[in-house]
Structure formats: structure tokens, C-alpha cells
Design an enzyme around this catalytic site. Structure first.
Site: not given
Length: 512
Positions: A194, A317, A366
Site C-alpha cells: 500500500e 488483500e 486475514q
């Protein structure tokens, strides 16, 4: 509801779905497109109770059975999923993590304050050796996220040498001093995370130069095809980021470009993970379905510069994101996991499967106790979430060849907005069996589905995941109320499969 019937919807917030057929037609391709098992990857960030008290309870723990500090029940569960890769140590944490703090005698490792997630102090007792040895226990490939935000080029180059170089060198000798002779030969490497946000607030143009610099000094000595370098990619619909990277990054230095997207109702008001309203459910499904548009548009940009699809789109993600559970640390991102999350998982994995020519890797966020986790732990107890069971059902697609399909779905309508009620994907494994995964996200109405097969086949098995209530979840007291069960509502007649999907359900059918 079919588009032409929308005028029949009453004014106000009303569930809507047509009573009729959903048509799926399998269209086998002459050129096989494998569904990479790495689409089914996972993510373990130093965040909340994911690593500490999730995976790792410490070598001295007397209450929870473990192997070198890693919970045995977690190892068994993740082996059941056959997880292909595991991303670590972040996430945002990656660009604050200095790997040399996590090697050597544990008593002498320096502590670190996790400023991103809760402001807690970590003792670095779980570091490079612990993670890579755990991956060997799990039978999974490690995916290391390198620090390019606060770290230096030499630091990342040294990490590659430390874990991958078999000969004599300063870093490989240091590895041997710390108890590991043979290298781990780590293939997957993220060059930052990111970088448009927590990884440095960079522009796409600036990051492109940074990437070229760092990746150049990440040397490989394994002679097994080189490192699989993954560039920090776009935040959701930032198409400029992808375009810039595809223009600026030489193919010799990049194997994948990342994409991050979460199913979120509103970043300022995410809503409860359990007591969500009907409207919030629809908005979550709409955000999850947006992944299809994102994959198609980012892929179209990549196609302009990479017609042969040598560079993968890596969605490292994804998942649902809600408010944390009451009375938990806001920085720990602990949330429950209901049938809504099973719908996100089934729909999203169908999207990835159907775009397997470009999407070759992905990581659910996650693994344990954080966001859309597959496992939740509480002291000695562990539960498998509805999301876990979807991943387990879908493992039949691992490395199988995609069977392209056409689908005509009824609509799931809320207050005049509509998204498809049914999604599907299909594959053929190495033994010639056909696997079809079908998802009905409509929370009120069953969906009749007809699948036109390319040849006559016999039904071998059908497994369904659903529950009595959309907001049901598995918990530590009630046990596993949500588990896949044999489904009697699927029928095959020559070249046609028919099934009546219950509301909010995931069905996986195997044909032979």
C-alpha cells in the site's frame, strides 16, 4: 428480479428476486487455463491477535498443544484447507518491520511498538525463522512483504540473501549461526505494501522508481526461475496506479501487480459484523460484487501492455470489513464471521476463478482473529468460521483447469438497486472430474439453477453450506452450527444439472 419486472417492485426497501430459472452454460476452451491454487492464499499480519495468541502461543505454553509455539489445532485446520501460500508480516506493519530485529536468541531481540495496530509493544519472539519454519509445518509457500517504506535497499537485499542463499556469505553465515543451514528458497516477495497509503503515501510515478531500485538489488541464487516479485498495486478503483506501473516497470523485474479491495458498507460507519440490517447486507454484497468490475478494468489496462498475460494480477488483500466486536481493542480488528461472510467468500472466489487467466494469486485478509478470518481462537478453544468452510469446499478448484461459462442470473434487488443473485465458476481436475461452485446471495428467495453441461455426466457429490439465519455464526459455546452438508436438491439428467439453491447458500457439485 428480471429487469423488465422492476416496475412491479413496491416503493420502499423491499427484497426482490425473480421466481424463475438461472441459466449457466459451460463452454470448455481448447486452450486450458489453470486456476492457480495460489488464488486461495492467506494473510498473517502482525495485527491484533493474528500472530500472537492466534498462530503463535509461545514455546513455553503449557495449556495449548503446540509445535515450536505454533498451535497444533491451527496447523491441522490450515492443512485441511491446503493453503497454498501465506503472506507475512503485513500489511501496513511490513513497512515498519525490520527483519533483523526478529532473528537470533529471543531473549535478546529488541521490542517494537506496533503503531499501526493498537499501539501495543511486541517482543519480536515471532520472526523470520519462526514464520518460515511454520510454513514448512503447514506445507505452504511463504510470501514475504518487504519494507520499502521505512527500510533501506540493503536491508531488503540482505533479507533475500539470508533466506535464499545456500553458499557462504555474510547473511547466509548469519542464518547458520541462528540454527538454519539450508535456505528456505522463498519465491514470493512483495516490494512494499500500500505504497499509496500506509506504505509511504507515494505517487504511482514515485513508487515506480522506488520499485525499480529495490527490485534490482533483490538478487536470487536458486536457479529455479527467479524471484516472484510483486509490486504494491492499486487501492480499489485507482486505475491510474495500475496504468503507471504497467508503463514504468520492466517485465524482467515484476511478476505480479497487487490490488486491494474490501467489501465495506461505509469506511466511516462500517456496521456490526453480527447485527447488520437488511440494507447493510445488500450494500456489503454490492461492494463485494464490485470486485468483478475491478478485476475486469484493471485486467484491461494490463492487457494493453502485456497481451500474453505474463504479469499476474495479485489480489493480496480482500474480504469483509466491519466494526470491531464490542469491548475489544479497536486497533485489533477482531470481528465475528456470519453467513454474510460465506457469501462474500463464495462470490469473490467465483470471480477470481473466472478470471484465472490474469488473477493468479490472492490473499484473504486475514487468517486468524482479524477481519474475515477463517479461524477464531479463545485461549485453548478454536473455531472454524463459515468462511473457512467455503475455502474448504472450493479447494477442488486448486490447479484445476477453468471451464469458462456463460451465466444469466436473476437479480437480487434492494430498494431499486440490483446485483446478480447467483454467481458460478467451474473447473476440471486432472482426473477429469468437473467441479461447479454456485452461490445464491439472495437472503429471502431460493434460486432455481440449470447448468447446461458440455457432455453427459453423473453426479458424484453435492455439498451445501447454509444456515437457519443469515446472521448465524459459529461460536466458542455453541460449536459448529454452520458446516457443509450433503445436498439432495441437485439432479443430473444427461447433459443438464438442476439445483434449487436455498437463500444465502454455497453449493459445490462434483460430476464424473
Amino acid at each position: 428480479m428480471k429487469r423488465q419486472l422492476i416496475s412491479l417492485i413496491c416503493v420502499g426497501a423491499i427484497w426482490g428476486s425473480a421466481y424463475g430459472q438461472n441459466m449457466v452454460t459451460l463452454t470448455p476452451s481448447e486452450k486450458p487455463i489453470p486456476i492457480s491454487r495460489h488464488i486461495y492464499g492467506h494473510f498473517a499480519e502482525h495485527l491484533g491477535r493474528c500472530v500472537y495468541d492466534g498462530f503463535y502461543v509461545g514455546e513455553g505454553n503449557k495449556n495449548i498443544p503446540h509445535t515450536n509455539g505454533v498451535r497444533n489445532d491451527v496447523i491441522a485446520a490450515l492443512k485441511e484447507l491446503q493453503i497454498p501460500n501465506l503472506r507475512w508480516p503485513g500489511g501496513c506493519f511490513a513497512d515498519t518491520y525490520h527483519w533483523k530485529d526478529g532473528i537470533g536468541p529471543k531473549a535478546s531481540r529488541p521490542a517494537i511498538v506496533n503503531n499501526w495496530w493498537g499501539g501495543v509493544t511486541e517482543d519480536n519472539s515471532f520472526g523470520t525463522h519462526d514464520f518460515l519454519d511454520m510454513c514448512e509445518l503447514l506445507g505452504t509457500e511463504p510470501y514475504l512483504a518487504g519494507n520499502v517504506g521505512s527500510g533501506e535497499v540493503q536491508e531488503l537485499a540482505d533479507w533475500v540473501q539470508y533466506v535464499n542463499f545456500a553458499g557462504n556469505s555474510p547473511m547466509s553465515d548469519l542464518r547458520r549461526e541462528n540454527g538454519r543451514d539450508k535456505p528456505w528458497n522463498v519465491k514470493f516477495w512483495g516490494v512494499g505494501n500500500e505504497s499509496w497509503g500506509c506504505g509511504g503515501n507515494m505517487t504511482a510515478e514515485y513508487y515506480s522508481d522506488i520499485y525499480r531500485k529495490y527490485s534490482t538489488f533483490m538478487a536470487d541464487w536458486s536457479n529455479t526461475g527467479g524471484l516472484y516479485r510483486i509490486a504494491s498495486g492499486a487501492n480499489s478503483a485507482d486505475y491510474h496506479w495500475t496504468e503507471t506501473l504497467m508503463k514504468q516497470l520492466p517485465k524482467s523485474l515484476v511478476k505480479g501487480i497487487a490490488l486491494h479491495h474490501y467489501a465495506v458498507i461505509d469506511w466511516n460507519k462500517k456496521g456490526s459484523s453480527i447485527t447488520y440490517t437488511d440494507e447493510q447486507y445488500f450494500k456489503t454484497m454490492k461492494s463485494a460484487w464490485f470486485m468483478n468490475e475491478l478485476v475486469e478494468k484493471h485486467s484491461a489496462i494490463m492487457d494493453k501492455y502485456d497481451a500474453k498475460k505474463d504479469v499476474a494480477l495479485v489480489v493480496d488483500e480482500w474480504g469483509g470489513w466491519y466494526e470491531v466486536e464490542p469491548n475489544t481493542n479497536p486497533g485489533f480488528l477482531y470481528q465475528q464471521n456470519t453467513m454474510r461472510d460465506a457469501m462474500i467468500a463464495g462470490m469473490t472466489l467465483n470471480i477470481f476463478n473466472n478470471h484465472a487467466d490474469r488473477v493468479k494469486m490472492a490473499n484473504l485478509a486475514q487468517t486468524i482473529n482479524v477481519l474475515q478470518a477463517v479461524i477464531l481462537t479463545k485461549e485453548e478453544k478454536m473455531i472454524k468460521t463459515p468462511t473457512f468452510h467455503v475455502l474448504e469446499m472450493y479447494k477442488v478448484h486448486h490447479d484445476a483447469n477453468l471451464i469458462p461459462l456463460r451465466i444469466s442470473s436473476q437479480d437480487f434487488v434492494w430498494n431499486g438497486e440490483a446485483i446478480p443473485a447467483v454467481s458460478a465458476s467451474a473447473s476440471q481436475d486432472k482426473n477429469g472430474r468437473t467441479h461447479i461452485s454456485l452461490v445464491n446471495i439472495d437472503p429471502k428467495s431460493s434460486q432455481d439453477v440449470t447448468v447446461a453441461l458440455s457432455k453427459a455426466q453423473k453426479l458424484q457429490s453435492a455439498r451445501l453450506l447454509t444456515s437457519a439465519n443469515l446472521r448465524d455464526y459459529n461460536d466458542f459455546d455453541a460449536g459448529d452450527r454452520i458446516v457443509p452438508k450433503a445436498f439432495k436438491g441437485a439432479k443430473v439428467d444427461k447433459q443438464q444439472l438442476t439445483a434449487k439453491l436455498p437463500p444465502f447458500s454455497v453449493l459445490v457439485v462434483t460430476l464424473d
